[in-house]
Write a protein that holds these residues in place. Structure first.
Motif, PDB file in Angstrom:
ATOM      1  N   VAL A  97       0.825  -1.211   0.000  1.00  0.00           N
ATOM      2  CA  VAL A  97       0.000   0.000   0.000  1.00  0.00           C
ATOM      3  C   VAL A  97       0.859   1.261   0.000  1.00  0.00           C
ATOM      4  N   SER A 123       0.538   4.119  -2.739  1.00  0.00           N
ATOM      5  CA  SER A 123       0.376   5.483  -2.249  1.00  0.00           C
ATOM      6  C   SER A 123       1.400   6.445  -2.845  1.00  0.00           C
ATOM      7  N   LEU A 161      -7.692   2.384  -2.265  1.00  0.00           N
ATOM      8  CA  LEU A 161      -6.567   3.174  -2.759  1.00  0.00           C
ATOM      9  C   LEU A 161      -6.555   3.210  -4.286  1.00  0.00           C
ATOM     10  N   GLU A 207       0.426   5.516   3.287  1.00  0.00           N
ATOM     11  CA  GLU A 207      -0.944   5.162   2.926  1.00  0.00           C
ATOM     12  C   GLU A 207      -1.955   6.087   3.594  1.00  0.00           C
TER      13      GLU A 207
END
Length: 194
Positions: free
Chosen positions: A43, A47, A80, A153
Motif C-alpha cells: 500500500v 500510495s 486506494l 498510505e
C-alpha cells in the motif's frame, strides 16, 4: 521520480524471478495476505504512485499483485486504487486489523470523525508494526538501514478522500507529501463517493 520507476521495475524483476523459482506464473512479489509488513509495503507503493501522480506506474505495480488473485480481497487495497484505476471491486473485509481506523476514516459520515480516525491510525501505526523487519531500525546508528518511518498510505487516503489532515501532527504522517499532491493535481475528484 526515476527512483519510483526503478522500484516498480525491481518488483517486476522480483516477480519474474519468483515465478521461475516457485513455478507459479502469476505469483505476487509480496505476500500481502500473510504478512502485515508486506501489505504495508504494497500500500505504500500504491500510495507513492498516487501522491506523485504516476498512474502509469500504479497500473504496472497493481497488475503484479492483482494477477496473483489479490484483486477484490481487501478494502484498503481497493479503496486506494479505485480513484485512479477503473473496474475495482467493492469489498467490505480486510487482511490486517491495523488498518481498521484508516478504512473507517474513508467511510466516516462526519468530516471531524474522518480526521480523528486518520490521526488515530497514525498514532498506533509504529507500534502496530513491531514485528516488521524495519521496526526499530533507527537504533542501529549509521550501520542500519533506517530511512524514516512513514505512514504514506494515510497520506494517500487523506488526499484521495479529501480528509482534513490539518490537525494530524504525528511524525509518521508525511503532510508535505499530501500538500505536494494537492498542489500538483487540483482537478482530482476528491469526493468521498467511492
Amino acid at each position: 521520480m526515476p527512483l519510483l520507476e526503478e522500484l516498480i521495475s525491481a518488483y517486476e524483476e522480483r516477480q519474474r524471478k519468483l515465478s521461475i523459482s516457485e513455478g507459479v506464473i502469476n505469483i505476487s512479489p509480496l505476500a500481502i495476505d500473510d504478512w502485515p509488513d508486506e501489505f504495508e509495503e504494497c500500500v505504500q507503493v500504491f500510495s507513492l504512485c498516487i501522491l506523485l501522480n504516476r498512474t502509469d506506474l500504479l497500473k504496472r505495480f497493481a497488475k503484479l499483485v492483482d494477477d496473483a488473485n489479490y484483486k477484490g480481497e481487501d478494502t484498503l487495497y481497493e479503496d486506494l486504487l479505485r480513484k485512479r484505476l477503473p473496474d475495482r471491486e467493492d469489498v467490505d473485509e480486510w487482511y490486517h486489523d491495523v488498518y481498521t481506523p484508516l478504512i473507517e476514516a474513508i467511510y466516516a459520515d462526519e468530516k471531524a470523525e474522518a480526521s480523528q480516525l486518520l490521526a488515530d491510525y497514525c498514532e498506533q501505526w509504529y507500534a502496530a508494526f513491531s514485528h516488521a523487519p524495519w521496526h526499530d531500525s533507527h537504533l542501529n546508528g549509521d550501520e542500519g538501514s533506517y530511512v524514516g518511518y512513514w505512514a504514506i498510505e494515510a497520506a494517500a487516503v487523506a488526499y484521495l478522500y479529501d480528509i482534513d489532515d490539518s490537525k494530524v501532527e504525528h511524525m509518521v504522517y508525511p503532510k508535505a507529501l499530501v500538500d505536494y499532491a494537492r498542489s500538483h493535481n487540483p482537478t482530482l475528484n476528491q469526493s468521498k463517493d467511492t
